[in-house]
Design an enzyme around this catalytic site. Structure first.
Site, PDB file in Angstrom:
ATOM      1  N   THR A 555       0.837  -1.199   0.000  1.00 56.60           N
ATOM      2  CA  THR A 555       0.000   0.000   0.000  1.00 56.60           C
ATOM      3  C   THR A 555       0.876   1.254   0.000  1.00 56.60           C
ATOM      4  O   THR A 555       2.101   1.178   0.040  1.00 56.60           O
ATOM      5  CB  THR A 555      -0.895   0.030   1.246  1.00 56.60           C
ATOM      6  OG1 THR A 555      -0.101   0.368   2.401  1.00 56.60           O
ATOM      7  CG2 THR A 555      -1.576  -1.312   1.487  1.00 56.60           C
ATOM      8  N   LYS A 579       6.738   3.929   0.845  1.00 56.88           N
ATOM      9  CA  LYS A 579       7.902   4.774   1.168  1.00 56.88           C
ATOM     10  C   LYS A 579       7.741   5.554   2.467  1.00 56.88           C
ATOM     11  O   LYS A 579       8.695   6.185   2.946  1.00 56.88           O
ATOM     12  CB  LYS A 579       8.151   5.765   0.039  1.00 56.88           C
ATOM     13  CG  LYS A 579       8.280   5.148  -1.336  1.00 56.88           C
ATOM     14  CD  LYS A 579       8.333   6.223  -2.402  1.00 56.88           C
ATOM     15  CE  LYS A 579       8.178   5.644  -3.789  1.00 56.88           C
ATOM     16  NZ  LYS A 579       6.815   5.090  -4.023  1.00 56.88           N
ATOM     17  N   GLU A 606      13.521  -2.269  -0.930  1.00 59.89           N
ATOM     18  CA  GLU A 606      14.206  -2.014  -2.200  1.00 59.89           C
ATOM     19  C   GLU A 606      13.326  -1.250  -3.180  1.00 59.89           C
ATOM     20  O   GLU A 606      13.771  -0.357  -3.894  1.00 59.89           O
ATOM     21  CB  GLU A 606      14.649  -3.339  -2.819  1.00 59.89           C
ATOM     22  CG  GLU A 606      15.378  -3.211  -4.143  1.00 59.89           C
ATOM     23  CD  GLU A 606      16.714  -2.504  -4.019  1.00 59.89           C
ATOM     24  OE1 GLU A 606      16.807  -1.339  -4.459  1.00 59.89           O
ATOM     25  OE2 GLU A 606      17.646  -3.106  -3.475  1.00 59.89           O
ATOM     26  N   VAL A 609      12.732   2.846  -3.974  1.00 60.56           N
ATOM     27  CA  VAL A 609      13.489   3.640  -4.955  1.00 60.56           C
ATOM     28  C   VAL A 609      13.730   2.765  -6.190  1.00 60.56           C
ATOM     29  O   VAL A 609      14.378   1.737  -6.103  1.00 60.56           O
ATOM     30  CB  VAL A 609      14.849   4.098  -4.376  1.00 60.56           C
ATOM     31  CG1 VAL A 609      15.606   4.922  -5.423  1.00 60.56           C
ATOM     32  CG2 VAL A 609      14.659   4.899  -3.098  1.00 60.56           C
ATOM     33  N   ALA A 611      11.587   0.974  -8.065  1.00 63.56           N
ATOM     34  CA  ALA A 611      10.747  -0.218  -8.261  1.00 63.56           C
ATOM     35  C   ALA A 611      11.583  -1.493  -8.166  1.00 63.56           C
ATOM     36  O   ALA A 611      12.113  -1.802  -7.097  1.00 63.56           O
ATOM     37  CB  ALA A 611       9.986  -0.132  -9.574  1.00 63.56           C
ATOM     38  N   LEU A 613      14.483  -2.089  -9.645  1.00 60.26           N
ATOM     39  CA  LEU A 613      15.924  -1.889  -9.839  1.00 60.26           C
ATOM     40  C   LEU A 613      16.686  -2.092  -8.535  1.00 60.26           C
ATOM     41  O   LEU A 613      16.217  -1.667  -7.471  1.00 60.26           O
ATOM     42  CB  LEU A 613      16.202  -0.476 -10.360  1.00 60.26           C
ATOM     43  CG  LEU A 613      15.697  -0.140 -11.759  1.00 60.26           C
ATOM     44  CD1 LEU A 613      15.991   1.323 -12.087  1.00 60.26           C
ATOM     45  CD2 LEU A 613      16.327  -1.049 -12.800  1.00 60.26           C
ATOM     46  N   GLU A 667       1.059   7.080  -8.582  1.00 58.80           N
ATOM     47  CA  GLU A 667       0.306   6.733  -7.379  1.00 58.80           C
ATOM     48  C   GLU A 667      -1.175   6.944  -7.692  1.00 58.80           C
ATOM     49  O   GLU A 667      -1.531   7.620  -8.674  1.00 58.80           O
ATOM     50  CB  GLU A 667       0.725   7.630  -6.208  1.00 58.80           C
ATOM     51  CG  GLU A 667       2.185   7.512  -5.812  1.00 58.80           C
ATOM     52  CD  GLU A 667       2.499   6.217  -5.077  1.00 58.80           C
ATOM     53  OE1 GLU A 667       1.552   5.470  -4.730  1.00 58.80           O
ATOM     54  OE2 GLU A 667       3.694   5.940  -4.856  1.00 58.80           O
ATOM     55  N   ASP A 678       7.039  12.380  -4.048  1.00 67.00           N
ATOM     56  CA  ASP A 678       7.508  11.007  -4.214  1.00 67.00           C
ATOM     57  C   ASP A 678       9.016  10.969  -4.460  1.00 67.00           C
ATOM     58  O   ASP A 678       9.732  10.143  -3.885  1.00 67.00           O
ATOM     59  CB  ASP A 678       6.757  10.354  -5.371  1.00 67.00           C
ATOM     60  CG  ASP A 678       7.046   8.867  -5.489  1.00 67.00           C
ATOM     61  OD1 ASP A 678       6.797   8.146  -4.509  1.00 67.00           O
ATOM     62  OD2 ASP A 678       7.524   8.441  -6.546  1.00 67.00           O
ATOM     63  N   LYS A 682      12.274   9.488  -2.168  1.00 66.54           N
ATOM     64  CA  LYS A 682      13.266   8.553  -2.692  1.00 66.54           C
ATOM     65  C   LYS A 682      14.689   9.039  -2.465  1.00 66.54           C
ATOM     66  O   LYS A 682      15.556   8.277  -2.036  1.00 66.54           O
ATOM     67  CB  LYS A 682      13.003   8.313  -4.179  1.00 66.54           C
ATOM     68  CG  LYS A 682      11.725   7.542  -4.468  1.00 66.54           C
ATOM     69  CD  LYS A 682      11.477   7.399  -5.958  1.00 66.54           C
ATOM     70  CE  LYS A 682      10.211   6.591  -6.220  1.00 66.54           C
ATOM     71  NZ  LYS A 682       9.929   6.438  -7.663  1.00 66.54           N
TER      72      LYS A 682
END
Length: 815
Positions: A555, A579, A606, A609, A611, A613, A667, A678, A682
């Site tokens: 979520t 986040k 992970e 930041v 997705a 990667l 989002e 966002d 990050k």
């Protein structure tokens, strides 16, 4: 001659008794048999219940007696042909009349004595053995009934009499040495005192009766037929992966039976071990299964741990104080008073300082024991040399058992580290000098988790079981569950990990299944769940108390993130794409990381930041290897990159944003992406993971949105504001395009400061050709000075985010 014993479940009804007859017929082909039987399943409890009701003047004892009578008479009718049934019914009714008279006596006087109790409960075995012997004979088996009370002699300790082995061996040898019948049926559990009174050998005493006879006649083997296929590596009702042990030594069997392996009554081994008579545990309902052979030595010398067992409902008694140090006789007095009260001590440990002694006993006797101990040490307690006996209840003992444990280093460490990683608190530890047993006292509520954890550690090391609790099963969450379903076979075969989704929740409903939720129709299952609640969800996860538990948050909910500390404090790992927690106040971020370390739980994010990667993971490896981060430059919003890569004034800006939302790149509220919040989160997370104590409000946000858009109250108002300020966005594009640049929303961290904002990116810059929804991160470090370390790839989308969560779950599983 061979002794066979059949337990209560094996002879619970006529159908089961017919199975027993088949087994006996096959065995009798080869040699003479002594068949020892228990009472029919449940009858002993019913007899005790009737006696208790009668002694308390409860008229219901008559109903209980009627039920006992009905069970036996119906069994006779189902087993015996009409021509022989009448005589057997007559004998059994006569015995039942005597039993009823005994119960009436208890009702009239309003009390029960141990002597009367033994007399009453003996009817269970006496009736079952007689009925079975008559059935065998009617079926053509060359058999006879022999009353065990003429064979086994005891003292008059009613309830659990002590056997007079010398006298018993003489009587057994004399009878079985001359008997010519192929099958002799004998009631278990019952005996006679040397004074001629009925006695019993204690609950489980039918096994003991069989062992006594086997030892007395030097039986070739003692076969105990029950409802399981041998002794198991753990209780199969608690540990589903438990397997039958093919071969086990007498000592290992005694240890396991002492610690709750109910398939074998602990004293059973004693009469046969000195004569090296093997015991075989067999399953009446699966006679083809090999069962377990208990013998002097085994061939499985390479297995250090043979089984895991436990005893529930334990209390710990602790006697401590300076008055114990160097004072002889304290232990003697302590054990002596418990001996006088006939309280069995199951577990003992003492501090080397002699400052305390800790004992484990049955919880049912703990109050009585405390009172007796405090009375014995009344003088020392009054002078404050000792503390009053301290009692801890609701505990259990778990034990590792194996003859070869002493020759393998590190077993204790493996045991306690496995328990510790799953938040199983150990209250006391004991290990004998023989090293055949390592015992630990734990909370009773942790038994299921502890047994499964230890079994996985010592018997299933090749496959690790993970239990997932997933909240948020929308766009990302549904993709995540589908990926688990698709990859389940690969994970088990290649990575030796088995994932079981135990709980799922969305904003409306939640559903749990400790055995695992089917991922083929989970949507329908969830719709039939209970009303969702974050607190109730956590309490259910905590109460299930499953090993290797992981909470997965898909979520963007702040209140869900606010629950992370509760999961971590219970050693439940947290994997999240949310986040909010990691970008909250720095003290909370540090607190969560510390909880993860303290309680041995994973806290992995992970996907916060980039997705899917490996941005955070790469950063962690740089820091762990001693590198130092000087500068971070990044395009961290796949949604914003998608928007500005597709916006060229040919279509309105708000249409491109809506397309990004519809394709799942933003989002649910796209203002979070476009406002820069966002991206701020990050770069804040990356700065913190680099070792800097940064706060959100210290990040400079150079927003490109008009003030009206930033202040919009809902999604619809936000889109209306974008449409209203169409020319503002066209101007942004035109200015960049006139310089031969592209628009990119860039985050930068350098010298402890961070900023985010829209930038004009020239053709020679690494960010210029960043396509679609891709992200890119440049790490400028001490080792990567001239050419930064570059990570690039898809940074938005449900599939890649789900795969990143999946990767974190695998990391957590290997933690």
């Amino acid at each position: 001659m061979k002794v066979l014993k059949f337990g209560g479940t094996s002879i619970a009804n006529a159908e089961n008794i017919k199975l027993v007859k088949n087994i006996v017929e096959q065995e009798a082909v080869h040699e003479q048999l002594v068949v020892v039987v228990s009472a029919m399943g449940g009858i002993t409890d019913m007899l005790l219940e009737a006696l208790n009701e009668a002694s308390h003047k409860n008229e219901n004892y008559r109903n209980t007696f009627d039920a006992i009578e009905k069970r036996h008479l119906e069994t006779i009718t189902a087993l015996l042909p009409a021509r022989t049934r009448g005589e057997v019914l007559g004998y059994v009714k006569k015995e039942l009349n005597t039993l009823e008279t005994l119960l009436e006596g208890a009702f009239l006087i309003g009390e029960v004595t141990p002597k009367l109790s033994d007399k009453v409960v003996s009817y269970g075995e006496l009736l079952s053995s007689f009925i079975i012997s008559e059935f065998f004979i009617s079926e053509g088996i060359d058999g006879i009934y022999k009353d065990a009370r003429t064979l086994i002699k005891t003292n008059e300790t009613f309830g659990k009499a002590t056997v007079d082995f010398k006298n018993t061996h003489t009587l057994c040898s004399r009878y079985f040495g001359t008997v010519t019948y192929q099958v002799v049926v004998v009631p278990g559990f019952v005996a006679f005192s040397t004074q001629g009174n009925a006695t019993t050998l204690g609950r489980g005493g039918s096994d003991y009766s069989a062992a006594i006879i086997a030892g007395a006649i030097h039986s070739k083997e003692l076969a105990i037929w029950t409802d399981v296929s041998g002794m198991y590596t753990a209780n199969p009702k608690i540990v589903k992966q438990a397997s039958a042990i093919t071969e086990i030594s007498y000592q290992e069997a005694m240890e396991l039976s002492h610690f709750g392996a109910k398939v074998l009554y602990p004293p059973t081994v004693q009469p046969v071990v000195s004569k090296e008579i093997p015991i075989r545990i067999k399953n009446t309902f699966k006679p083809e299964d090999p069962g377990t052979l208990i013998c002097k030595s085994t061939h499985n010398q390479n297995k250090p741990v043979r089984g895991i067992s436990h005893i529930s409902n334990i209390a710990l008694l602790t006697l401590e104080g300076s008055g114990m140090v160097g004072v002889p006789g304290v232990s003697k007095r302590l054990f002596e008073v418990l001996s006088y009260k006939e309280i069995n001590v199951i577990f003992i440990t003492q501090a080397s300082s002699e400052h305390s002694i800790c004992l484990g006993i049955s919880q049912s006797r703990c109050d009585e024991a405390k009172k007796a101990i405090d009375k014995t040490f009344e003088y020392e307690i009054s002078r404050r040399r000792l503390q009053p006996c301290y009692v801890e209840k609701d505990l259990a003992i778990v034990a590792l058992v194996g003859d070869n444990m002493k020759s393998h280093q590190g077993l204790s460490g493996k045991m306690f580290s496995a328990l510790g990683q799953n938040n199983v608190n150990i209250r006391a530890i004991a290990q004998g000098a023989s090293e055949r047993n390592i015992s630990a006292v734990i909370c009773k509520e942790d038994v299921v988790k502890a047994l499964n954890t230890l079994h996985e550690r010592f018997f299933e090391e090749q496959v690790k079981q993970l239990h997932l609790f997933v909240t948020g099963v929308g766009n990302v969450g549904s993709k995540f569950l589908n990926q688990i379903h698709q990859q389940r076979k690969y994970l088990k075969e290649q990575l030796k990990i088995h994932i079981r989704v135990v709980g799922i929740s969305n904003s409306r409903k939640m559903y749990f299944d400790p055995k695992g939720i089917s991922l083929t129709n989970w949507e329908h299952t969830l719709e039939n769940g209970k009303a969702a609640s974050k607190e109730t969800f956590f309490e259910k996860v905590r109460s299930l108390n499953l090993r290797n538990s992981i909470f997965v948050d898909n979520t963007a909910n702040a209140s869900v993130a606010g629950m992370y500390h509760k999961y971590l404090q219970n050693s439940i790992g947290v994997v999240t794409c949310n986040k909010i927690a990691s970008s909250s106040e720095y003290t909370n971020y540090v607190y969560l990381k510390e909880l993860a370390r303290r309680y041995g739980a994973s806290f992995l994010f992970e996907t916060n930041v980039g997705a899917g990667l490996p941005v955070i993971d790469t950063l962690k490896h740089l820091i762990a290897s001693g590198d130092k981060i000087y500068r971070i430059q990044a395009v961290l919003s796949g949604s914003l990159n998608f928007v500005f890569n597709n916006f060229d004034t040919k279509q309105p800006f708000h249409n491109v944003v809506k397309q990004a939302q519809e394709e799942g790149y933003t989002e649910p509220d796209p203002k979070i992406d476009l406002s820069g919040i966002d991206v701020m989160r990050k770069i804040l997370i990356l700065a913190r993971e680099s070792g800097y104590s940064l706060e959100m409000d210290s990040i400079e946000n150079q927003s490109f949105l008009p003030k009206e858009s930033l202040e919009s109250k809902d999604v619809d108002a936000f889109y209306r504001s974008l449409e209203k300020h169409k020319e503002h966005f066209n101007t942004l594009y035109t200015e960049a395009n006139s310089k031969g640049c592209r628009l990119k929303y860039v985050a930068q961290f350098e010298n402890g400061k961070a900023m985010v904002g829209l930038r004009h990116i020239p053709k020679e810059h690494p960010f210029y050709n960043l396509e679609g929804k891709d992200n890119i991160v440049l790490f400028h470090t001490e080792r990567y000075k001239e050419q930064p370390l570059l990570i690039k790839g898809a940074g938005a989308g449900a599939e890649v985010t789900a795969s990143g969560i999946f990767a974190d779950v695998i990391r957590a599983g290997n933690y």
